[in-house]
Design a protein around this motif. Structure first.
Motif, PDB file in Angstrom:
ATOM      1  N   LYS A 203      41.058  36.930  44.686  1.00  0.00           N
ATOM      2  CA  LYS A 203      41.816  37.855  45.527  1.00  0.00           C
ATOM      3  C   LYS A 203      40.865  38.443  46.554  1.00  0.00           C
ATOM      4  O   LYS A 203      39.670  38.620  46.281  1.00  0.00           O
ATOM      5  CB  LYS A 203      42.494  38.920  44.684  1.00  0.00           C
ATOM      6  N   CYS A 287      34.298  51.788  28.665  1.00  0.00           N
ATOM      7  CA  CYS A 287      34.277  50.951  29.870  1.00  0.00           C
ATOM      8  C   CYS A 287      33.047  51.258  30.737  1.00  0.00           C
ATOM      9  O   CYS A 287      32.658  50.458  31.586  1.00  0.00           O
ATOM     10  CB  CYS A 287      35.528  51.195  30.710  1.00  0.00           C
ATOM     11  N   CYS A 290      29.886  48.962  31.679  1.00  0.00           N
ATOM     12  CA  CYS A 290      30.039  47.902  32.672  1.00  0.00           C
ATOM     13  C   CYS A 290      30.579  48.426  34.007  1.00  0.00           C
ATOM     14  O   CYS A 290      30.186  47.945  35.065  1.00  0.00           O
ATOM     15  CB  CYS A 290      30.985  46.827  32.154  1.00  0.00           C
ATOM     16  N   HIS A 291      31.517  49.379  33.947  1.00  0.00           N
ATOM     17  CA  HIS A 291      32.251  49.748  35.172  1.00  0.00           C
ATOM     18  C   HIS A 291      31.779  51.039  35.829  1.00  0.00           C
ATOM     19  O   HIS A 291      32.336  51.448  36.848  1.00  0.00           O
ATOM     20  CB  HIS A 291      33.744  49.868  34.868  1.00  0.00           C
ATOM     21  N   THR A 326      36.168  35.239  31.407  1.00  0.00           N
ATOM     22  CA  THR A 326      37.294  35.009  32.321  1.00  0.00           C
ATOM     23  C   THR A 326      37.114  33.650  33.005  1.00  0.00           C
ATOM     24  O   THR A 326      36.060  33.031  32.904  1.00  0.00           O
ATOM     25  CB  THR A 326      37.401  36.151  33.359  1.00  0.00           C
ATOM     26  N   LEU A 375      41.829  41.150  37.989  1.00  0.00           N
ATOM     27  CA  LEU A 375      40.723  40.201  37.825  1.00  0.00           C
ATOM     28  C   LEU A 375      40.489  39.418  39.111  1.00  0.00           C
ATOM     29  O   LEU A 375      41.333  39.398  40.007  1.00  0.00           O
ATOM     30  CB  LEU A 375      40.944  39.240  36.660  1.00  0.00           C
ATOM     31  N   HIS A 376      39.354  38.763  39.166  1.00  0.00           N
ATOM     32  CA  HIS A 376      38.974  38.091  40.411  1.00  0.00           C
ATOM     33  C   HIS A 376      40.033  37.094  40.846  1.00  0.00           C
ATOM     34  O   HIS A 376      40.216  36.860  42.036  1.00  0.00           O
ATOM     35  CB  HIS A 376      37.627  37.375  40.245  1.00  0.00           C
ATOM     36  N   LEU A 386      46.110  43.657  31.295  1.00  0.00           N
ATOM     37  CA  LEU A 386      44.654  43.498  31.214  1.00  0.00           C
ATOM     38  C   LEU A 386      44.086  44.112  29.938  1.00  0.00           C
ATOM     39  O   LEU A 386      43.106  43.626  29.385  1.00  0.00           O
ATOM     40  CB  LEU A 386      44.004  44.160  32.433  1.00  0.00           C
ATOM     41  N   HIS A 444      37.800  39.034  28.985  1.00  0.00           N
ATOM     42  CA  HIS A 444      37.885  40.492  29.128  1.00  0.00           C
ATOM     43  C   HIS A 444      38.722  41.090  28.007  1.00  0.00           C
ATOM     44  O   HIS A 444      39.721  41.775  28.242  1.00  0.00           O
ATOM     45  CB  HIS A 444      38.479  40.888  30.477  1.00  0.00           C
TER      46      HIS A 444
HETATM   47  C1  HEC Z   1      31.104  44.013  28.854  1.00  0.00           C
HETATM   48  C2  HEC Z   1      31.420  44.538  30.156  1.00  0.00           C
HETATM   49  C3  HEC Z   1      32.819  45.131  30.361  1.00  0.00           C
HETATM   50  C4  HEC Z   1      33.444  46.129  29.634  1.00  0.00           C
HETATM   51  C5  HEC Z   1      32.924  46.892  28.427  1.00  0.00           C
HETATM   52  C6  HEC Z   1      34.712  46.369  30.302  1.00  0.00           C
HETATM   53  N1  HEC Z   1      34.842  45.528  31.372  1.00  0.00           N
HETATM   54 FE1  HEC Z   1      36.352  45.526  32.689  1.00  0.00          FE
HETATM   55  N2  HEC Z   1      35.536  43.946  33.662  1.00  0.00           N
HETATM   56  C7  HEC Z   1      34.319  43.365  33.348  1.00  0.00           C
HETATM   57  C8  HEC Z   1      34.116  42.237  34.218  1.00  0.00           C
HETATM   58  C9  HEC Z   1      32.898  41.311  34.232  1.00  0.00           C
HETATM   59  C10 HEC Z   1      35.227  42.168  35.045  1.00  0.00           C
HETATM   60  C11 HEC Z   1      35.510  41.128  36.158  1.00  0.00           C
HETATM   61  C12 HEC Z   1      36.041  39.882  35.507  1.00  0.00           C
HETATM   62  C13 HEC Z   1      36.704  38.920  36.473  1.00  0.00           C
HETATM   63  O1  HEC Z   1      37.065  39.314  37.584  1.00  0.00           O
HETATM   64  O2  HEC Z   1      36.880  37.781  36.089  1.00  0.00           O
HETATM   65  C14 HEC Z   1      36.107  43.244  34.667  1.00  0.00           C
HETATM   66  C15 HEC Z   1      37.319  43.531  35.289  1.00  0.00           C
HETATM   67  C16 HEC Z   1      38.079  44.649  35.023  1.00  0.00           C
HETATM   68  C17 HEC Z   1      39.230  45.036  35.773  1.00  0.00           C
HETATM   69  C18 HEC Z   1      39.855  44.257  36.916  1.00  0.00           C
HETATM   70  C19 HEC Z   1      39.228  44.585  38.213  1.00  0.00           C
HETATM   71  C20 HEC Z   1      39.837  43.778  39.322  1.00  0.00           C
HETATM   72  O3  HEC Z   1      39.111  43.416  40.224  1.00  0.00           O
HETATM   73  O4  HEC Z   1      41.011  43.457  39.303  1.00  0.00           O
HETATM   74  C21 HEC Z   1      39.686  46.219  35.244  1.00  0.00           C
HETATM   75  C22 HEC Z   1      40.869  47.038  35.710  1.00  0.00           C
HETATM   76  C23 HEC Z   1      38.814  46.539  34.149  1.00  0.00           C
HETATM   77  N3  HEC Z   1      37.847  45.568  34.036  1.00  0.00           N
HETATM   78  C24 HEC Z   1      38.972  47.644  33.338  1.00  0.00           C
HETATM   79  C25 HEC Z   1      38.226  47.878  32.212  1.00  0.00           C
HETATM   80  C26 HEC Z   1      38.485  48.962  31.316  1.00  0.00           C
HETATM   81  C27 HEC Z   1      39.588  50.003  31.496  1.00  0.00           C
HETATM   82  C28 HEC Z   1      37.554  48.882  30.315  1.00  0.00           C
HETATM   83  C29 HEC Z   1      37.423  49.765  29.118  1.00  0.00           C
HETATM   84  C30 HEC Z   1      38.594  49.904  28.311  1.00  0.00           C
HETATM   85  C31 HEC Z   1      36.716  47.727  30.630  1.00  0.00           C
HETATM   86  N4  HEC Z   1      37.159  47.150  31.774  1.00  0.00           N
HETATM   87  C32 HEC Z   1      35.618  47.333  29.893  1.00  0.00           C
HETATM   88  C33 HEC Z   1      33.444  43.786  32.380  1.00  0.00           C
HETATM   89  C34 HEC Z   1      33.712  44.765  31.435  1.00  0.00           C
END
Ligand code: HEC
Length: 463
Positions: A203, A287, A290-291, A326, A375-376, A386, A444
């Protein structure tokens, strides 16, 4: 809040930012490879025409390309219209309702349309049919010649961007040298590419998270250099532009890239407008690793709207991609031509370095409510999906242009409504199917259990 006397308003910053926004709406590169004469192209693809020949041509275009008018083209490309409510700054010369990404450019041959997402459109235009002038024909011929250096793909789903494949396949149509020199032989028969089989789509990136990152693109593969300059260079590679012509243009227009950069790095995320519920909101601590961490006004003792304000964002100092399982195709797609890009004179001039990565950068969650589907690869319709276990994620859903907030947006789950509006169903390309290569919805697995999910989502809405 009135500005503090110790922080005078930086008028230069404001002026540069405004100049940058103006460049963004009107693709600034006047040597760009694929420019279509604004006047006659618009005439040919005009919405209401009584001209039977033109109607026939539009019907033919519809069957070949998927669209027959400019409006249909914008829809097919997933280009949203500029809103009329003042929420987005309109570039000069653009009116509300006109599609974003279909930009007007002034060239030495007259006004031209530059299409940011260029499909497989080869205009073999009939001069009498379009009332094209001599200058128009120069632009058509130039566009047509340059298109032979463009390798393009059609996105697997509405709204996905095929620019990675377009750059890679276009590079494969040029001589493998430091200027990616145009060459009729390669244009006639390009080198094979891993991108022939990979679906490396993603995207389109949003501007407002760029400033938090030190590695850019979904996969974090741009590890050095100005991402905006890189964007200009790659866009032009994907449009068949002669890189020596581009170098000359850059030499005379360096300020344009600088102003664009200032604008992008000064963009803020859109804010959720509704007042949110008054119960304690989960901080989504799991979260943060990572975020990033987001300090909220409520922790500082603010009330009402101010309580919801994000007062500080602490995102990783170095943006490292993480493989959370992913879909791997987009990241793999970069491996095919990273070296060719790094070898370009124009890349080295700004120390632009592409490093192939596994996985994707966890994006900053600032404004994440507005960046659906998720996601990407846009393979999750909502935040609910998600944060659900894999087996509960929808294997299929329908996307479309979110025009009407009442019917085209799911406020509770945040994103694409489970029951799509009628208009979206009419277009087969709007279906997103997780079984299609590149669109897988696994990984994820940061599952948030049913009861807490709602609270995490309410929290995410405030970012
Ligand atoms: C171990 C690392 C990690 C943790 C912990 C994690 N994420 Fe993520 N998250 C990622 C990665 C890497 C991506 C991108 C993956 C992709 O685009 O394929 C992502 C993508 C996302 C996205 C989508 C972003 C987009 O561009 O659309 C959301 C929303 C999100 N995470 C929310 C959360 C939330 C809320 C939590 C906690 C409940 C969480 N994540 C925990 C690594 C993590």
């Amino acid at each position: 809040m009135p500005p503090s006397p110790r922080a005078p308003i930086d008028t230069t910053l404001i002026a540069n930012t405004e100049a940058g926004f103006a460049h963004a709406g009107v693709w600034p590169v006047s040597v760009s490879g694929v420019l279509l004469p604004a006047g006659s192209f618009a005439v040919l693809f005009e919405v209401d025409t009584r001209d039977a020949d033109r109607k026939d041509l539009q019907t033919l275009a519809r069957s070949l390309l998927g669209f027959g008018t400019l409006d249909e083209m914008a829809q097919w490309l997933g280009l949203p219209a500029y809103p009329g409510d003042g929420s987005v700054l309109l570039p000069s010369g653009v009116s509300a309702g006109e599609p974003m990404g279909l930009a007007a450019v002034t060239t030495e041959h007259g006004p031209a349309l530059s299409v940011s997402y260029f499909p497989l459109l080869t205009p073999t235009m009939d001069q009498s049919l379009t009332d094209a002038s001599q200058a128009d024909m120069v632009l058509y011929e130039r566009a047509q010649a340059n298109l032979s250096a463009v390798g393009a793909g059609i996105p697997e789903a509405h709204g996905l961007d095929t620019s990675l494949a377009r750059v890679g396949l276009s590079v494969a149509r040029r001589t493998p040298d430091a200027w990616a020199t145009r060459d009729a032989q390669w244009e006639g028969s390009r080198r094979p590419s891993a991108l022939d089989d990979l679906v490396a789509e993603s995207k389109p990136a949003v501007w407002w998270t760029l400033r938090y990152k030190t590695a850019w693109l979904a996969d974090g593969s741009i590890v050095s250099g100005n991402p905006i300059f890189t964007n200009v260079l790659w866009n032009e590679l994907g449009r068949g532009t002669d890189l020596r012509e581009l170098e000359t243009w850059l030499g005379e227009n360096g300020h344009v890239v600088d102003e664009l950069t200032v604008a992008v790095f000064n963009t803020s995320a859109p804010r959720w407008r509704q007042v949110l519920p008054d119960y304690p909101i989960d901080q989504a601590a799991s979260c943060a690793g990572c975020h990033g961490e987001y300090d909220k006004g409520w922790s500082e003792g603010f009330y009402g709207e101010e309580a919801l304000t994000t007062v500080a964002v602490r995102y990783a100092a170095q943006t490292a991609p993480v493989d959370v399982g992913t879909d791997p195709q987009r990241a793999a797609g970069m491996s095919d031509f990273a070296e060719a890009l790094n070898a370009l004179v124009l890349s080295q001039a700004i120390n632009m370095v592409v490093t192939v990565q596994a996985g994707y950068v966890p994006p900053p969650l600032d404004g994440i409510w507005a960046w659906f589907p998720y996601l990407h690869n846009g393979s999750f319709p909502t935040l609910c999906a998600l944060l659900s276990p894999v087996e509960e994620r929808p294997a299929r859903f329908v996307v479309g242009p979110p025009d009407d907030p009442a019917t085209d947006f799911d406020e509770a789950c945040v994103g694409i409504p489970a029951v799509p509006p009628e208009a979206w169903l009419a277009e087969p390309r709007n279906g997103v199917d997780a079984s299609i290569a590149g669109l897988a919805n696994g990984g994820h697995e940061t599952v948030v259990s049913g009861g807490d999910r709602g609270h995490v989502i309410e929290y995410l809405k405030t970012l």
